[in-house]
Design a protein around this motif. Structure first.
Motif, PDB file in Angstrom:
ATOM      1  N   ILE A 216       1.204  10.787  16.531  1.00 29.12           N
ATOM      2  CA  ILE A 216       0.434  11.000  17.758  1.00 29.12           C
ATOM      3  C   ILE A 216       0.038  12.471  17.897  1.00 29.12           C
ATOM      4  N   ARG A 217      -0.014  13.158  16.767  1.00 27.06           N
ATOM      5  CA  ARG A 217      -0.474  14.547  16.750  1.00 27.06           C
ATOM      6  C   ARG A 217      -1.001  14.860  15.360  1.00 27.06           C
ATOM      7  N   ASN A 218      -2.116  15.583  15.297  1.00 26.25           N
ATOM      8  CA  ASN A 218      -2.696  15.955  14.010  1.00 26.25           C
ATOM      9  C   ASN A 218      -1.805  16.933  13.264  1.00 26.25           C
ATOM     10  N   ARG A 219      -1.981  16.979  11.954  1.00 30.57           N
ATOM     11  CA  ARG A 219      -1.320  17.958  11.105  1.00 30.57           C
ATOM     12  C   ARG A 219      -2.310  18.374  10.018  1.00 30.57           C
ATOM     13  N   PRO A 220      -2.038  19.444   9.285  1.00 28.47           N
ATOM     14  CA  PRO A 220      -3.051  19.970   8.373  1.00 28.47           C
ATOM     15  C   PRO A 220      -3.191  19.217   7.056  1.00 28.47           C
ATOM     16  N   THR A 221      -2.316  18.249   6.769  1.00 30.72           N
ATOM     17  CA  THR A 221      -2.408  17.543   5.491  1.00 30.72           C
ATOM     18  C   THR A 221      -3.088  16.192   5.687  1.00 30.72           C
ATOM     19  N   THR A 222      -2.346  15.091   5.632  1.00 27.31           N
ATOM     20  CA  THR A 222      -2.956  13.777   5.833  1.00 27.31           C
ATOM     21  C   THR A 222      -3.564  13.676   7.225  1.00 27.31           C
ATOM     22  N   PRO A 223      -4.827  13.255   7.333  1.00 30.89           N
ATOM     23  CA  PRO A 223      -5.462  13.163   8.655  1.00 30.89           C
ATOM     24  C   PRO A 223      -4.844  12.042   9.486  1.00 30.89           C
ATOM     25  N   LEU A 224      -4.999  12.147  10.792  1.00 34.36           N
ATOM     26  CA  LEU A 224      -4.500  11.141  11.724  1.00 34.36           C
ATOM     27  C   LEU A 224      -5.533  10.017  11.802  1.00 34.36           C
ATOM     28  N   ILE A 225      -5.278   8.941  11.069  1.00 37.17           N
ATOM     29  CA  ILE A 225      -6.213   7.814  10.995  1.00 37.17           C
ATOM     30  C   ILE A 225      -5.758   6.736  11.969  1.00 37.17           C
ATOM     31  N   PRO A 226      -6.665   6.167  12.766  1.00 36.30           N
ATOM     32  CA  PRO A 226      -6.264   5.135  13.724  1.00 36.30           C
ATOM     33  C   PRO A 226      -5.553   3.967  13.040  1.00 36.30           C
ATOM     34  N   LEU A 227      -4.506   3.454  13.680  1.00 39.08           N
ATOM     35  CA  LEU A 227      -3.731   2.373  13.079  1.00 39.08           C
ATOM     36  C   LEU A 227      -4.569   1.125  12.787  1.00 39.08           C
ATOM     37  N   PRO A 228      -5.467   0.708  13.695  1.00 35.95           N
ATOM     38  CA  PRO A 228      -6.286  -0.462  13.364  1.00 35.95           C
ATOM     39  C   PRO A 228      -7.103  -0.266  12.086  1.00 35.95           C
ATOM     40  N   ARG A 229      -7.542   0.971  11.851  1.00 36.15           N
ATOM     41  CA  ARG A 229      -8.319   1.237  10.642  1.00 36.15           C
ATOM     42  C   ARG A 229      -7.438   1.142   9.398  1.00 36.15           C
ATOM     43  N   LEU A 230      -6.236   1.659   9.470  1.00 39.61           N
ATOM     44  CA  LEU A 230      -5.319   1.556   8.331  1.00 39.61           C
ATOM     45  C   LEU A 230      -5.024   0.090   8.015  1.00 39.61           C
ATOM     46  N   LYS A 231      -4.799  -0.689   9.058  1.00 37.81           N
ATOM     47  CA  LYS A 231      -4.574  -2.123   8.859  1.00 37.81           C
ATOM     48  C   LYS A 231      -5.799  -2.779   8.236  1.00 37.81           C
ATOM     49  N   GLU A 232      -6.970  -2.400   8.704  1.00 34.01           N
ATOM     50  CA  GLU A 232      -8.222  -2.984   8.216  1.00 34.01           C
ATOM     51  C   GLU A 232      -8.431  -2.722   6.730  1.00 34.01           C
ATOM     52  N   ILE A 233      -8.063  -1.547   6.246  1.00 34.77           N
ATOM     53  CA  ILE A 233      -8.298  -1.224   4.834  1.00 34.77           C
ATOM     54  C   ILE A 233      -7.147  -1.668   3.933  1.00 34.77           C
ATOM     55  N   GLY A 234      -6.159  -2.354   4.519  1.00 34.78           N
ATOM     56  CA  GLY A 234      -5.166  -3.018   3.688  1.00 34.78           C
ATOM     57  C   GLY A 234      -3.813  -2.357   3.576  1.00 34.78           C
ATOM     58  N   VAL A 235      -3.550  -1.328   4.362  1.00 33.39           N
ATOM     59  CA  VAL A 235      -2.231  -0.708   4.346  1.00 33.39           C
ATOM     60  C   VAL A 235      -1.215  -1.685   4.947  1.00 33.39           C
ATOM     61  N   LYS A 236      -0.068  -1.819   4.304  1.00 34.32           N
ATOM     62  CA  LYS A 236       0.960  -2.744   4.798  1.00 34.32           C
ATOM     63  C   LYS A 236       1.896  -2.067   5.796  1.00 34.32           C
ATOM     64  N   ARG A 237       2.300  -0.832   5.495  1.00 33.66           N
ATOM     65  CA  ARG A 237       3.249  -0.140   6.368  1.00 33.66           C
ATOM     66  C   ARG A 237       2.822   1.299   6.568  1.00 33.66           C
ATOM     67  N   ILE A 238       3.037   1.812   7.775  1.00 32.09           N
ATOM     68  CA  ILE A 238       2.967   3.254   7.954  1.00 32.09           C
ATOM     69  C   ILE A 238       4.341   3.740   8.391  1.00 32.09           C
ATOM     70  N   SER A 239       4.700   4.922   7.923  1.00 30.18           N
ATOM     71  CA  SER A 239       5.919   5.577   8.380  1.00 30.18           C
ATOM     72  C   SER A 239       5.539   6.770   9.242  1.00 30.18           C
ATOM     73  N   LEU A 240       6.436   7.101  10.164  1.00 30.50           N
ATOM     74  CA  LEU A 240       6.205   8.202  11.107  1.00 30.50           C
ATOM     75  C   LEU A 240       7.385   9.170  11.017  1.00 30.50           C
ATOM     76  N   PRO A 241       7.560   9.827   9.874  1.00 31.01           N
ATOM     77  CA  PRO A 241       8.790  10.598   9.650  1.00 31.01           C
ATOM     78  C   PRO A 241       8.978  11.796  10.559  1.00 31.01           C
ATOM     79  N   ARG A 242       7.907  12.362  11.064  1.00 37.69           N
ATOM     80  CA  ARG A 242       8.034  13.587  11.847  1.00 37.69           C
ATOM     81  C   ARG A 242       7.941  13.377  13.356  1.00 37.69           C
ATOM     82  N   MET A 243       7.594  12.177  13.799  1.00 33.50           N
ATOM     83  CA  MET A 243       7.335  11.981  15.223  1.00 33.50           C
ATOM     84  C   MET A 243       8.584  12.214  16.076  1.00 33.50           C
TER      85      MET A 243
END
Length: 297
Positions: A211-238
């Protein structure tokens, strides 16, 4: 159904899994209480919290396994663990996997970084050969006693070999028996699409703070990640970041109290003692005491 079975069922039946990164008893119990179906340890957060140092491969196998055992037994949701590089060569990986499985976790991340590893979003990473990592994955699959125990092959190759190298490795790791591919520090949506299309097995993407941007991997909306076929997201720093922010605010208020001598009542900053006792299961502990001892008789 044990945690390994439950996590396998999630992979099989859930179209999209969100897994908060946890690092202590409070964070994992909060994740479960919030309704998340699974959680994952953040190696960086555990190393930071336990040792008070950066995630640079100093935390050892015994420390990691012991901590994960405590976390796994404190909740009913399945927990996957960050096993870093597997703590050595393929023979070491064999024993590492067995120790984590015995600790009650549902699966492990194994990464292809050179040891000592670094946080995946730090500069200066390097990776072992694809052939060596394939052997580590084969060792991990051979070591597990329960086929439901999930082997998550993490690759840090994007930063070293580019997306083409990462795609090649993803295919090789899947062929070696990995159950999920975890490409770290992905640069954009196109990287993710290529990896999803290439791997042929579930892909896990690290969304960091969530729920906050960082300088490496961009913050991509969860529905979009699901749409392109990602099975799981992890939130290690939240959760570590939220805890740091909250603790910093509380400490600043206390410094003001010390300086001014004026008491502060800030329920907006702090949970109450009842909240803590409910979260940590004091009521069930008290009921067990009454059942098994002569307390209060």
């Amino acid at each position: 159904m044990n945690p390994r079975n439950r996590f396998r069922q999630l992979l099989k039946n859930e179209p999209f899994i969100v897994s908060p990164g946890v690092y202590d008893g409070y964070s994992i119990r909060l994740a479960e209480a919030a309704g998340f179906k699974t959680a994952c340890t953040s190696g960086a957060a555990v190393s930071n919290a336990l040792l008070g140092i950066p995630d640079i491969g100093v935390m050892g196998l015994a420390e990691n396994v012991t901590h994960c055992r405590h976390l796994a037994r404190s909740v009913s949701i399945p927990l996957t663990a960050d096993a870093d590089t597997g703590y050595g060569n393929p023979v070491n990986v064999f024993h590492t996997v067995q120790l984590f499985e015995e600790a009650g976790v549902a699966g492990v991340n194994l990464e292809d970084q050179v040891s000592p590893k670094r946080c995946g979003h730090m500069p200066g990473k390097d990776v072992i050969s694809q052939a060596e990592m394939v052997k580590k994955i084969e060792a991990a699959c051979l070591a597990r006693r329960d086929d439901d125990f999930v082997i998550i092959a993490r690759t840090d190759a994007i930063a070293v070999e580019g997306i083409d190298g990462a795609v090649k490795r993803a295919r090789a790791y899947a062929a070696a028996g990995a159950d999920m591919i975890f490409p770290d520090a992905v640069r954009n949506e196109d990287d993710i699409k290529r990896l999803v299309d290439a791997a042929g097995i579930p892909i896990s993407i690290n969304m960091g703070f969530g729920i906050r941007n960082r300088p490496t991997t961009p913050l991509i909306p969860l529905p979009r990640l699901k749409e392109i076929g990602v099975k799981r997201i992890s939130l290690p720093r939240m959760l570590p970041a939220a805890a740091i922010h909250g603790m910093r605010q509380a400490l600043a208020v206390m410094q003001d109290v010390i300086a001014t001598g004026v008491p502060a009542d800030r329920p907006d900053l702090l949970a109450g003692i009842d909240d803590i006792m409910e979260l940590m299961g004091y009521e069930s502990m008290r009921a067990l005491e009454k059942q098994l001892t002569t307390l209060d008789e």
